[in-house]
Design a protein around this motif. Structure first.
Motif, PDB file in Angstrom:
ATOM      1  N   GLY A 250      50.256  38.546  51.907  1.00 56.31           N
ATOM      2  CA  GLY A 250      49.928  39.693  51.069  1.00 56.31           C
ATOM      3  C   GLY A 250      49.165  39.309  49.806  1.00 56.31           C
ATOM      4  N   ALA A 251      49.568  38.225  49.163  1.00 54.81           N
ATOM      5  CA  ALA A 251      48.892  37.800  47.932  1.00 54.81           C
ATOM      6  C   ALA A 251      47.463  37.357  48.230  1.00 54.81           C
ATOM      7  CB  ALA A 251      49.668  36.691  47.253  1.00 54.81           C
ATOM      8  N   ALA A 252      47.274  36.606  49.303  1.00 50.61           N
ATOM      9  CA  ALA A 252      45.929  36.137  49.645  1.00 50.61           C
ATOM     10  C   ALA A 252      45.038  37.308  50.057  1.00 50.61           C
ATOM     11  CB  ALA A 252      46.002  35.111  50.767  1.00 50.61           C
ATOM     12  N   ALA A 253      45.570  38.213  50.853  1.00 52.77           N
ATOM     13  CA  ALA A 253      44.777  39.368  51.287  1.00 52.77           C
ATOM     14  C   ALA A 253      44.428  40.264  50.099  1.00 52.77           C
ATOM     15  CB  ALA A 253      45.545  40.163  52.343  1.00 52.77           C
ATOM     16  N   GLY A 254      45.391  40.452  49.203  1.00 52.93           N
ATOM     17  CA  GLY A 254      45.119  41.242  47.999  1.00 52.93           C
ATOM     18  C   GLY A 254      44.100  40.573  47.096  1.00 52.93           C
ATOM     19  N   GLY A 255      44.147  39.251  47.044  1.00 51.86           N
ATOM     20  CA  GLY A 255      43.164  38.508  46.246  1.00 51.86           C
ATOM     21  C   GLY A 255      41.762  38.687  46.781  1.00 51.86           C
ATOM     22  N   TRP A 256      41.625  38.603  48.111  1.00 54.17           N
ATOM     23  CA  TRP A 256      40.292  38.790  48.707  1.00 54.17           C
ATOM     24  C   TRP A 256      39.789  40.210  48.488  1.00 54.17           C
ATOM     25  CZ3 TRP A 256      37.318  34.963  49.388  1.00 54.17           C
ATOM     26  CH2 TRP A 256      37.814  33.709  49.763  1.00 54.17           C
ATOM     27  N   LEU A 257      40.666  41.193  48.645  1.00 51.91           N
ATOM     28  CA  LEU A 257      40.261  42.582  48.428  1.00 51.91           C
ATOM     29  C   LEU A 257      39.820  42.795  46.979  1.00 51.91           C
ATOM     30  CD1 LEU A 257      39.974  45.511  49.362  1.00 51.91           C
ATOM     31  CD2 LEU A 257      42.395  45.815  48.794  1.00 51.91           C
ATOM     32  N   SER A 258      40.584  42.264  46.045  1.00 54.00           N
ATOM     33  CA  SER A 258      40.227  42.398  44.630  1.00 54.00           C
ATOM     34  C   SER A 258      38.917  41.688  44.308  1.00 54.00           C
ATOM     35  CB  SER A 258      41.337  41.834  43.745  1.00 54.00           C
ATOM     36  OG  SER A 258      42.519  42.542  43.944  1.00 54.00           O
ATOM     37  N   LEU A 259      38.701  40.529  44.924  1.00 55.49           N
ATOM     38  CA  LEU A 259      37.461  39.794  44.696  1.00 55.49           C
ATOM     39  C   LEU A 259      36.254  40.570  45.225  1.00 55.49           C
ATOM     40  CD1 LEU A 259      36.227  37.168  43.604  1.00 55.49           C
ATOM     41  CD2 LEU A 259      36.496  36.218  45.895  1.00 55.49           C
ATOM     42  N   VAL A 260      36.407  41.167  46.402  1.00 59.74           N
ATOM     43  CA  VAL A 260      35.315  41.965  46.970  1.00 59.74           C
ATOM     44  C   VAL A 260      35.024  43.169  46.075  1.00 59.74           C
ATOM     45  CG1 VAL A 260      34.701  43.477  48.896  1.00 59.74           C
ATOM     46  CG2 VAL A 260      35.626  41.212  49.348  1.00 59.74           C
ATOM     47  N   LEU A 261      36.054  43.835  45.564  1.00 56.44           N
ATOM     48  CA  LEU A 261      35.840  44.964  44.657  1.00 56.44           C
ATOM     49  C   LEU A 261      35.142  44.518  43.374  1.00 56.44           C
ATOM     50  CD1 LEU A 261      39.190  46.939  45.030  1.00 56.44           C
ATOM     51  CD2 LEU A 261      36.922  47.585  45.866  1.00 56.44           C
ATOM     52  N   THR A 262      35.476  43.313  42.897  1.00 60.76           N
ATOM     53  CA  THR A 262      34.807  42.775  41.713  1.00 60.76           C
ATOM     54  C   THR A 262      33.329  42.526  41.996  1.00 60.76           C
ATOM     55  OG1 THR A 262      36.872  41.743  41.019  1.00 60.76           O
ATOM     56  CG2 THR A 262      34.855  40.927  40.005  1.00 60.76           C
ATOM     57  N   PHE A 263      33.031  41.944  43.170  1.00 66.58           N
ATOM     58  CA  PHE A 263      31.630  41.726  43.545  1.00 66.58           C
ATOM     59  C   PHE A 263      30.870  43.043  43.633  1.00 66.58           C
ATOM     60  CE2 PHE A 263      32.592  37.523  45.935  1.00 66.58           C
ATOM     61  CZ  PHE A 263      32.577  36.839  44.733  1.00 66.58           C
ATOM     62  N   VAL A 264      31.484  44.050  44.221  1.00 65.51           N
ATOM     63  CA  VAL A 264      30.851  45.376  44.314  1.00 65.51           C
ATOM     64  C   VAL A 264      30.565  45.911  42.913  1.00 65.51           C
ATOM     65  CG1 VAL A 264      31.266  47.784  44.973  1.00 65.51           C
ATOM     66  CG2 VAL A 264      31.771  45.946  46.586  1.00 65.51           C
ATOM     67  N   GLY A 265      31.503  45.721  42.011  1.00 68.39           N
ATOM     68  CA  GLY A 265      31.304  46.162  40.629  1.00 68.39           C
ATOM     69  C   GLY A 265      30.161  45.424  39.946  1.00 68.39           C
ATOM     70  N   TRP A 266      30.088  44.111  40.150  1.00 68.80           N
ATOM     71  CA  TRP A 266      28.989  43.337  39.559  1.00 68.80           C
ATOM     72  C   TRP A 266      27.644  43.832  40.089  1.00 68.80           C
ATOM     73  CZ3 TRP A 266      31.104  37.729  40.544  1.00 68.80           C
ATOM     74  CH2 TRP A 266      32.135  37.462  39.643  1.00 68.80           C
ATOM     75  N   ILE A 267      27.569  44.026  41.392  1.00 68.55           N
ATOM     76  CA  ILE A 267      26.316  44.493  42.003  1.00 68.55           C
ATOM     77  C   ILE A 267      25.968  45.879  41.482  1.00 68.55           C
ATOM     78  CG2 ILE A 267      25.258  45.191  44.196  1.00 68.55           C
ATOM     79  CD1 ILE A 267      26.964  42.895  45.483  1.00 68.55           C
ATOM     80  N   TRP A 268      26.962  46.737  41.398  1.00 66.82           N
ATOM     81  CA  TRP A 268      26.739  48.095  40.889  1.00 66.82           C
ATOM     82  C   TRP A 268      26.199  48.052  39.458  1.00 66.82           C
ATOM     83  CZ3 TRP A 268      29.848  50.645  37.083  1.00 66.82           C
ATOM     84  CH2 TRP A 268      29.520  51.969  36.875  1.00 66.82           C
ATOM     85  N   MET A 269      26.778  47.186  38.619  1.00 69.74           N
ATOM     86  CA  MET A 269      26.307  47.085  37.236  1.00 69.74           C
ATOM     87  C   MET A 269      24.867  46.558  37.165  1.00 69.74           C
ATOM     88  SD  MET A 269      28.551  48.145  35.002  1.00 69.74           S
ATOM     89  CE  MET A 269      28.017  47.395  33.490  1.00 69.74           C
ATOM     90  N   LEU A 270      24.522  45.620  38.045  1.00 59.00           N
ATOM     91  CA  LEU A 270      23.182  45.051  38.022  1.00 59.00           C
ATOM     92  C   LEU A 270      22.120  46.023  38.540  1.00 59.00           C
ATOM     93  CD1 LEU A 270      23.926  41.429  39.215  1.00 59.00           C
ATOM     94  CD2 LEU A 270      23.270  42.170  36.920  1.00 59.00           C
ATOM     95  N   LEU A 271      22.505  46.867  39.481  1.00 65.10           N
ATOM     96  CA  LEU A 271      21.537  47.801  40.075  1.00 65.10           C
ATOM     97  C   LEU A 271      21.534  49.152  39.384  1.00 65.10           C
ATOM     98  CD1 LEU A 271      22.082  47.053  43.864  1.00 65.10           C
ATOM     99  CD2 LEU A 271      20.309  46.154  42.343  1.00 65.10           C
ATOM    100  N   LYS A 272      22.436  49.383  38.465  1.00 67.21           N
ATOM    101  CA  LYS A 272      22.544  50.666  37.784  1.00 67.21           C
ATOM    102  C   LYS A 272      21.284  50.912  36.946  1.00 67.21           C
ATOM    103  CE  LYS A 272      25.423  51.300  34.307  1.00 67.21           C
ATOM    104  NZ  LYS A 272      26.665  51.517  33.534  1.00 67.21           N
ATOM    105  N   PRO A 273      20.657  52.091  37.114  1.00 62.18           N
ATOM    106  CA  PRO A 273      19.471  52.394  36.322  1.00 62.18           C
ATOM    107  C   PRO A 273      19.809  52.471  34.828  1.00 62.18           C
ATOM    108  CG  PRO A 273      19.886  54.117  37.956  1.00 62.18           C
ATOM    109  CD  PRO A 273      21.005  53.144  38.029  1.00 62.18           C
TER     110      PRO A 273
END
Length: 66
Positions: free
Chosen positions: A41-64
């Motif tokens: 559970g901890a490892a799976a939650g870590g990967w999910l949180s990391l993916v959400l963080t990456f999505v956030g970084w990409i969203w911030m970089l592509l935001k007009p």
């Protein structure tokens, strides 16, 4: 942490911190000799949180108007 500066939205910083804590829990279990499959559970939650963080970084970089 890379996502700690306040240039990122709060939810991005929180998911990055959550990923770091969950991975730390995973590594701690492995370091003391516990089976890593027992705390999947901890490892799976870590990967999910990391993916959400990456999505956030990409969203911030592509935001007009960044």
């Amino acid at each position: 942490m890379v996502s700690a500066p306040d240039t990122f939205a709060l939810w991005i910083r929180v998911t990055g911190l959550l990923a770091a804590v969950l991975f730390l829990v995973s590594v701690g279990h492995g370091a003391v000799g516990r089976a890593l499959a027992a705390e999947l559970g901890a490892a799976a939650g870590g990967w999910l949180s990391l993916v959400l963080t990456f999505v956030g970084w990409i969203w911030m970089l592509l935001k007009p108007g960044r």
